[in-house]
Design a protein around this motif. Structure first.
Motif, PDB file in Angstrom:
ATOM      1  N   LEU A 169     -21.320  24.537   0.392  1.00 44.66           N
ATOM      2  CA  LEU A 169     -21.668  24.284  -0.960  1.00 44.66           C
ATOM      3  C   LEU A 169     -21.645  25.392  -1.901  1.00 44.66           C
ATOM      4  O   LEU A 169     -21.975  25.440  -3.059  1.00 44.66           O
ATOM      5  CB  LEU A 169     -22.840  23.298  -0.773  1.00 44.66           C
ATOM      6  N   VAL A 170     -21.526  26.389  -1.420  1.00 45.79           N
ATOM      7  CA  VAL A 170     -21.493  27.760  -1.851  1.00 45.79           C
ATOM      8  C   VAL A 170     -20.260  27.627  -3.058  1.00 45.79           C
ATOM      9  O   VAL A 170     -19.216  27.552  -2.507  1.00 45.79           O
ATOM     10  CB  VAL A 170     -21.485  28.933  -1.156  1.00 45.79           C
ATOM     11  N   PRO A 171     -20.466  27.898  -4.530  1.00 42.89           N
ATOM     12  CA  PRO A 171     -19.423  27.992  -5.253  1.00 42.89           C
ATOM     13  C   PRO A 171     -18.512  29.019  -5.102  1.00 42.89           C
ATOM     14  O   PRO A 171     -18.949  30.417  -5.429  1.00 42.89           O
ATOM     15  CB  PRO A 171     -19.924  27.813  -6.548  1.00 42.89           C
ATOM     16  N   THR A 186     -12.393  31.741  -3.357  1.00 43.31           N
ATOM     17  CA  THR A 186     -11.531  32.140  -2.172  1.00 43.31           C
ATOM     18  C   THR A 186     -11.826  30.961  -1.171  1.00 43.31           C
ATOM     19  O   THR A 186     -10.926  30.843  -0.152  1.00 43.31           O
ATOM     20  CB  THR A 186     -11.977  33.366  -1.769  1.00 43.31           C
ATOM     21  N   GLY A 187     -12.849  30.331  -1.138  1.00 46.12           N
ATOM     22  CA  GLY A 187     -12.968  29.363  -0.134  1.00 46.12           C
ATOM     23  C   GLY A 187     -13.489  29.630   1.240  1.00 46.12           C
ATOM     24  O   GLY A 187     -13.641  29.060   2.094  1.00 46.12           O
ATOM     25  N   GLY A 188     -13.856  31.043   1.403  1.00 44.23           N
ATOM     26  CA  GLY A 188     -14.353  31.701   2.717  1.00 44.23           C
ATOM     27  C   GLY A 188     -15.685  31.999   2.478  1.00 44.23           C
ATOM     28  O   GLY A 188     -16.638  32.058   1.501  1.00 44.23           O
ATOM     29  N   ILE A 189     -16.315  32.698   3.709  1.00 44.17           N
ATOM     30  CA  ILE A 189     -17.603  33.246   3.536  1.00 44.17           C
ATOM     31  C   ILE A 189     -17.669  34.420   2.910  1.00 44.17           C
ATOM     32  O   ILE A 189     -18.923  35.069   2.820  1.00 44.17           O
ATOM     33  CB  ILE A 189     -17.995  33.519   5.286  1.00 44.17           C
ATOM     34  N   GLU A 190     -16.578  35.024   2.490  1.00 40.95           N
ATOM     35  CA  GLU A 190     -16.580  36.567   2.000  1.00 40.95           C
ATOM     36  C   GLU A 190     -17.306  36.515   0.780  1.00 40.95           C
ATOM     37  O   GLU A 190     -17.874  37.457   0.244  1.00 40.95           O
ATOM     38  CB  GLU A 190     -15.451  36.964   1.506  1.00 40.95           C
ATOM     39  N   SER A 191     -17.422  35.461  -0.047  1.00 41.16           N
ATOM     40  CA  SER A 191     -18.215  35.149  -1.180  1.00 41.16           C
ATOM     41  C   SER A 191     -19.843  35.446  -1.064  1.00 41.16           C
ATOM     42  O   SER A 191     -20.476  36.205  -1.880  1.00 41.16           O
ATOM     43  CB  SER A 191     -18.156  33.895  -1.939  1.00 41.16           C
ATOM     44  N   VAL A 195     -20.773  35.007 -12.732  1.00 40.31           N
ATOM     45  CA  VAL A 195     -21.607  33.945 -12.421  1.00 40.31           C
ATOM     46  C   VAL A 195     -20.957  32.840 -12.124  1.00 40.31           C
ATOM     47  O   VAL A 195     -20.145  32.332 -13.021  1.00 40.31           O
ATOM     48  CB  VAL A 195     -22.518  33.798 -13.427  1.00 40.31           C
ATOM     49  N   ASP A 196     -20.995  32.411 -10.957  1.00 40.93           N
ATOM     50  CA  ASP A 196     -20.426  31.020 -10.431  1.00 40.93           C
ATOM     51  C   ASP A 196     -21.367  30.224 -10.153  1.00 40.93           C
ATOM     52  O   ASP A 196     -22.591  30.532  -9.646  1.00 40.93           O
ATOM     53  CB  ASP A 196     -19.581  31.159  -9.472  1.00 40.93           C
ATOM     54  N   ILE A 197     -21.517  29.044 -10.453  1.00 45.44           N
ATOM     55  CA  ILE A 197     -22.664  27.922 -10.262  1.00 45.44           C
ATOM     56  C   ILE A 197     -21.922  26.495  -9.708  1.00 45.44           C
ATOM     57  O   ILE A 197     -20.947  26.259 -10.164  1.00 45.44           O
ATOM     58  CB  ILE A 197     -23.380  27.511 -11.496  1.00 45.44           C
ATOM     59  N   GLY A 198     -22.543  25.931  -8.816  1.00 47.73           N
ATOM     60  CA  GLY A 198     -22.279  24.477  -8.268  1.00 47.73           C
ATOM     61  C   GLY A 198     -23.436  23.698  -8.287  1.00 47.73           C
ATOM     62  O   GLY A 198     -24.505  23.800  -7.772  1.00 47.73           O
ATOM     63  N   PHE A 199     -23.260  22.445  -8.573  1.00 51.15           N
ATOM     64  CA  PHE A 199     -24.148  21.214  -8.512  1.00 51.15           C
ATOM     65  C   PHE A 199     -23.634  20.252  -7.279  1.00 51.15           C
ATOM     66  O   PHE A 199     -22.364  19.962  -7.468  1.00 51.15           O
ATOM     67  CB  PHE A 199     -24.196  20.590  -9.664  1.00 51.15           C
ATOM     68  N   SER A 200     -24.379  19.797  -6.615  1.00 53.68           N
ATOM     69  CA  SER A 200     -23.942  18.797  -5.506  1.00 53.68           C
ATOM     70  C   SER A 200     -25.098  17.603  -5.341  1.00 53.68           C
ATOM     71  O   SER A 200     -26.060  17.763  -5.709  1.00 53.68           O
ATOM     72  CB  SER A 200     -24.007  19.654  -4.003  1.00 53.68           C
TER      73      SER A 200
END
Length: 821
Positions: A133-135, A138-143, A741-746
């Motif tokens: 769920l992390v925004p 890259t789609g990977g754990i590196e973020s 800043v990246d933000i995600g809502f789930s």
């Protein structure tokens, strides 16, 4: 306060101060063992629901229950047998439930010892909960790695990061004890495809920013140690978003001897790249397949195979770019019209066969053979014709912000036909003994490298009808790289380390000492890397642990370090060396009746035999010679815990300085007809980032945890940048600070225990959730590099060079749907 910052405040206030609803209950209590000692980090959860928490260092816990029906409370902890209790009616009540856990003798010794050793090591473990769920772009754990202390990154399009003053090439990545490699010719985040690590397959993540033991080498900065899981039952997941999709399957046969874990990923960043200032037809297509297959030969041995195939393609036809830059007093505008295209291919293949044998419960050995192949091509012919205009900066003027004066006109032609084919083969033997107070690790290996490249790259610059550099008789190219190389090399390694744990009446001690030996057959160099660490856990009332570690870390030259700016390979290049001293500690405590951990480390790295380099986007151009010495020093701090109950978050802060000195370098400066010799001495390295701040924050609606918010925030102070037109490494200026800043809502659409009708297709899924993400929430123009534009002369007849910033992506929205079965 700008609109983006207001949005963050509104979101956080909304999620924390929503109304509580009736029907919510609370249970609390203490978890102890049979001897009455507090059990730390026990899991307390409602079976079949997402409600859950962990006990603090005093064994205390508190759990809010928002479920509407009877629930079963499960208490579990590694090394203890699970306990369950049923609650029938808890609406609106606050009930005390205390538990006494029974030791699981079969695994207690191994687990308790492993936990103590890990805390005393240089590694930290990263929580995998809700990682999907992390925004991130890259789609990977590196973020998540980029938010850790000591880690910095200024490019959301790339999975690369630097650690404590090192560059991208100084980081080790292991998956199931197999070293991972990445393509060599990638020069920008736009070209970079999927990182090797597939987050759908991960069981555990460990990371060390320095001071790691002899088991890991040979790089100077960090280790990311990934373990893929071994499935116990049939399961899988699906996800799809505007940036691509993933599918993964896992399972086992009836005998449980054979297991499989496989994933397919597809990624396209065209949606992101269309927000760049250079407009055109972006067509990036990145895909890969990974599989881990394991077969148990007996109770003591197993055979496994890890394979990966990645096909990364980047096609780009630029059209036009429009960039405003300059100062308030002299605002400028650069317009470029393009012709031509770029076509890049990065195809990588990896396979590793492992045999693991455990003759006794405390001893295991592993034999690994692996092969890696990368086929790369970078081809482009791009013609650009540009105008540099001065803008009207008079407020109130009818032409305010418009172009009022042309101060430069010209063009450029960039050409490349770069090809590379590389093979890396390795064979390794690993061994480990695990005792209650004694732990040994040993290993040996051989690596064979064969790299072939053919580089043909040049740039022509035309300004006002004149070629730059100007020659009245011939047309000169601004830069030319033409080379063809064949490099074959081998590396022998061996290591041994011993960790002993001992204690007196009040304190517990851990001492690790080891040696790593490397022999490079290309330059006949022998490298000895002694390393040690010492940790102490005082028998105080407060739960603290202190540690100090030191060692020598060599980085044997690989292809990129050996290649100079003209494309020539220096086969006599020596290994770069880093001497680490790291001291720090951690403190586990309870605040607001929730567990927290505070860590802090100070470090100093003495660097020798350095190969100076320049960074442009993610491309590192080395000098190809051991010609510098340097240092890096700093302090890292991190606090993580449940700032919001049942949702782990963390804050990290790093302060660092890194410098280097090219021995014997100098230049001349003439002023007032007097020429002086200048010896620059120590100057900032390209990774000299004084201040770095990272935040990962999770939250949810207090009365409905199915609604969650995830926030990623990064700030990195100004990095040094060097003009490619200047041959000196000390001549630097600094690019603006990186802010992101990246933000995600789930929202959980289906829970595991939800009952659906027979005709509903969603009944086959355990859970389903949907996420809405906002990338670059504050819409900040972050600079990644510069486009250098030359003019023969300006309005006053003086030649000029303009550094026009290349910005990263602007604000973008994304929708992601994920399902597990």
């Amino acid at each position: 306060m700008n609109s983006g910052l207001k949005l963050i405040v509104v979101v956080l206030l909304f999620t924390r101060f929503s109304f509580a609803v009736s029907g919510q209950g609370t249970i609390f209590g203490t978890i102890k063992d049979a001897e009455g000692k507090a059990v730390f980090l026990a899991n307390i959860a409602a079976k079949g629901y997402k409600s859950g928490t962990m006990s603090d260092s005093e064994g205390k816990y508190e759990l809010q229950l928002s479920e509407k029906g009877p629930v079963i409370i499960v208490v579990s902890c590694i090394g203890f047998l699970n306990q369950e209790i049923s609650l029938e009616n808890f609406a609106g009540i606050r009930k005390e439930l205390n538990f006494e856990l029974e030791e699981n003798i079969a695994e207690l010794d191994e687990v308790s010892v492993s936990a103590r050793y890990e805390r005393a090591s240089a590694f930290s473990r990263i929580d995998l909960k809700d990682m999907q769920l992390v925004p991130n772009t890259t789609g990977g754990i590196e973020s998540l790695i980029k938010t850790l202390p000591g880690v910095s990154s200024n490019n959301e399009l790339s999975s690369q990061y630097s650690v404590r003053g090192g560059n991208y090439d100084e980081n080790l990545i292991y998956v199931n004890d197999i070293e991972i490699y990445r393509p060599f010719l990638v020069r920008s985040g736009q070209q970079e495809g999927l990182s090797f690590i597939n987050s759908d397959l991960i069981s555990s993540i460990r990371f060390s920013a320095g001071g790691f033991d002899s088991r890991f080498g040979d790089k100077m900065s960090s280790v990311l140690d990934i373990t893929y899981r071994k499935p116990q039952e049939t399961a899988g997941s699906l996800s799809a978003s505007l940036l691509g999709g993933t599918v993964h399957l896992e399972g086992t046969d009836k005998s449980k001897k054979f297991t499989y874990l496989a994933g397919i990923r597809y990624k396209t960043t065209a949606y992101l790249l269309n927000s760049l200032q250079t407009q055109g037809n972006y067509s990036p297509k990145f895909s890969d397949f990974q599989g881990l297959f394991t077969y148990s030969l007996s109770e003591k041995s197993e055979l496994s195979f890890l394979g990966n195939m990645a096909l990364n393609q980047y096609n780009f036809i630029p059209k036009e770019s429009n960039t405003e830059f300059g100062t308030t007093n002299k605002p400028l505008n650069l317009i470029i019209y393009y012709e031509g295209q770029e076509k890049d291919r990065f195809y990588t293949y990896m396979g590793a066969l492992s045999y693991k044998y455990a003759p006794t419960p405390r001893v295991w050995m592993k034999f690994i053979t692996s092969g890696f192949n990368t086929l790369e091509s970078e081809t482009f012919d791009i013609l650009g014709e540009y105008l540099i205009n001065e803008l009207d900066n008079k407020i109130g003027s009818e032409t305010y912000g418009d172009s009022i004066l042309n101060i430069g006109i010209g063009g450029f032609l960039n050409h490349a036909r770069n090809y590379l084919n590389a093979y890396v083969y390795s064979a390794n033997y690993l061994g480990e003994y695990n005792g209650s107070r004694h732990k040994m690790k040993w290993g040996a290996g051989y690596q064979y490298n064969r790299i072939s490249d053919k580089l043909s790259e040049w740039e022509m610059i035309d300004s006002t009808g004149f070629s730059v550099p100007f020659d009245s008789e011939t047309i000169e190219l601004n830069s030319v790289v033409k080379s063809e190389n064949e490099l074959v090399s081998g590396k022998y390694t061996a290591y041994f380390q011993d960790t002993r744990a001992f204690r007196d009446l009040t304190h517990e001690y851990f001492l690790t000492a080891g040696m790593r030996v490397t022999y490079l057959d290309l330059n006949k160099q022998v490298l000895l890397s002694p390393r040690f660490s010492f940790s102490i856990k005082p028998g105080w009332e407060k739960d603290l642990m202190f540690h100090i570690s030191s060692g020598v870390y060599f980085q044997p030259p690989f292809y990129r370090e050996m290649r100079d700016p003209e494309g020539n390979v220096n086969k006599d290049l020596k290994a770069q060396r880093s001497f680490h001293i790291v001291a720090g500690g951690d403190y586990i405590f309870t605040a607001w009746e929730r567990p927290f951990k505070l860590t802090a480390e100070m470090y100093y790295k003495n660097l020798a035999n350095l190969v100076p380099y320049k960074v442009d986007n993610v491309r590192i151009k080395y000098a190809g010679e051991n010609m510098a010495k340097g240092y890096a020093a700093g302090i890292d701090m991190k606090i993580n815990g449940e700032f919001v109950r049942n949702a782990e978050s963390w804050v990290s802060l790093s302060i660092m300085q890194t410098r280097e000195d090219i021995e014997g370098d100098y230049y001349f400066v003439t002023k007032d007809n007097v020429t002086r010799k200048i010896e620059p001495g120590y100057y900032p390295r390209p990774t000299d980032q004084l201040f770095n701040f990272g935040l990962y924050f999770q939250d949810y609606l207090p009365n409905n945890p199915d609604y969650k918010v995830h926030l990623n925030f990064l700030y990195g102070s100004r990095l040094p940048y060097s003009s490619p037109t200047v041959n000196r490494y000390d001549a630097v200026f600094r690019i603006p600070a990186y802010r992101r800043v990246d933000i995600g809502f789930s929202k959980v659409l289906k829970k595991e225990d939800s009952m659906l009708s027979a005709g509903n297709p969603f009944r086959y899924f355990n859970n389903i959730w949907i996420s809405a993400e906002i990338f670059n929430l504050l819409d900040i123009n972050n600079t990644i590099s510069y486009h250098w534009v030359r003019t023969i002369s300006d309005q006053e007849g003086v030649p000029g060079v303009y550094a026009v910033p290349n910005y990263l992506t602007s604000r973008r929205f994304n929708i992601k749907l994920t399902a597990r079965f």
